[in-house]
Design a protein around this motif. Structure first.
Motif, mmCIF file in Angstrom:
data_model
loop_
_atom_site.group_PDB
_atom_site.id
_atom_site.type_symbol
_atom_site.label_atom_id
_atom_site.label_comp_id
_atom_site.label_asym_id
_atom_site.label_seq_id
_atom_site.Cartn_x
_atom_site.Cartn_y
_atom_site.Cartn_z
ATOM 1 N N LEU A 105 0.938 -1.197 -0.386
ATOM 2 C CA LEU A 105 0.043 -0.153 0.316
ATOM 3 C C LEU A 105 1.133 1.166 0.087
ATOM 4 O O LEU A 105 0.806 2.284 -0.859
ATOM 5 C CB LEU A 105 -0.807 -0.343 0.658
ATOM 6 C CG LEU A 105 -1.486 0.918 1.232
ATOM 7 C CD1 LEU A 105 -3.112 0.233 0.058
ATOM 8 C CD2 LEU A 105 -2.953 0.865 2.297
ATOM 9 N N ARG B 209 -3.284 -1.296 -5.839
ATOM 10 C CA ARG B 209 -3.539 -0.238 -4.265
ATOM 11 C C ARG B 209 -4.872 -0.892 -3.648
ATOM 12 O O ARG B 209 -5.281 -0.713 -2.629
ATOM 13 C CB ARG B 209 -2.564 0.573 -4.394
ATOM 14 C CG ARG B 209 -1.333 0.463 -3.960
ATOM 15 C CD ARG B 209 -1.017 1.974 -4.509
ATOM 16 N NE ARG B 209 1.015 2.760 -4.180
ATOM 17 C CZ ARG B 209 1.274 3.981 -4.195
ATOM 18 N NH1 ARG B 209 0.266 4.915 -4.158
ATOM 19 N NH2 ARG B 209 2.570 3.867 -4.298
ATOM 20 N N ALA C 249 -6.357 -2.375 -0.555
ATOM 21 C CA ALA C 249 -6.843 -1.923 1.082
ATOM 22 C C ALA C 249 -8.043 -3.082 0.653
ATOM 23 O O ALA C 249 -8.672 -2.683 2.162
ATOM 24 C CB ALA C 249 -7.255 -0.623 0.252
ATOM 25 N N THR D 140 -8.237 3.808 8.000
ATOM 26 C CA THR D 140 -8.826 4.290 7.842
ATOM 27 C C THR D 140 -7.620 5.677 7.615
ATOM 28 O O THR D 140 -7.752 5.753 6.335
ATOM 29 C CB THR D 140 -9.628 4.702 8.209
ATOM 30 O OG1 THR D 140 -10.896 3.913 8.473
ATOM 31 C CG2 THR D 140 -10.738 5.639 7.590
ATOM 32 N N LYS E 6 -4.325 5.733 6.894
ATOM 33 C CA LYS E 6 -2.800 4.870 6.900
ATOM 34 C C LYS E 6 -3.384 5.201 5.382
ATOM 35 O O LYS E 6 -3.126 5.538 4.371
ATOM 36 C CB LYS E 6 -2.668 3.468 7.591
ATOM 37 C CG LYS E 6 -1.620 3.009 6.129
ATOM 38 C CD LYS E 6 -0.447 3.238 6.745
ATOM 39 C CE LYS E 6 0.690 2.471 6.259
ATOM 40 N NZ LYS E 6 2.400 3.180 6.150
ATOM 41 N N VAL E 7 -4.612 4.397 4.828
ATOM 42 C CA VAL E 7 -5.237 4.352 3.316
ATOM 43 C C VAL E 7 -5.377 5.447 2.979
ATOM 44 O O VAL E 7 -5.104 5.969 2.295
ATOM 45 C CB VAL E 7 -6.295 3.408 3.309
ATOM 46 C CG1 VAL E 7 -7.257 3.946 1.817
ATOM 47 C CG2 VAL E 7 -6.143 2.141 3.583
#
Length: 94
Positions: free
Chosen positions: A24, A34, A38, A80, A82-83
């Motif tokens: 990611l 990616r 996720a 959340t 991090k994404v």
């Protein structure tokens, strides 16, 4: 034998999660992959949430419910964040 099986599963699961998180972050990984990583991490977290709910219902303990609920909220919030951070960095780079 049971311990060895648990150890192997733990190593494989840890490797999958660590690989997904590293993928990611990597700029070499294409965006569609990616997004799949996720989705995989969110699906894994939702599965963990179901396990937490089953553990809470089986134990009928308020303290355990609060602890597992806080752990789930922390994990979900962290993932959340991090994404969003990864995709915002990617969006600003384009």
């Amino acid at each position: 034998m049971e311990f060895l099986l648990e150890l192997i599963i733990e190593i494989i699961a840890g490797g999958l999660v660590e690989g997904a998180v590293d993928g990611l972050d990597s700029k070499k990984v294409p965006m569609p992959l990616r997004i799949l990583l996720a989705v995989f991490l969110f699906a894994l977290l939702i599965g963990l949430g179901f396990i937490f709910v089953i553990a809470i219902l089986a134990s009928k303990s308020v303290a355990l419910g609060i602890l597992l609920g806080a752990a789930f909220v922390g994990l979900f919030g962290g993932l959340t964040w991090k994404v969003c951070k990864v995709f915002k960095k990617r969006k600003n780079a384009d």
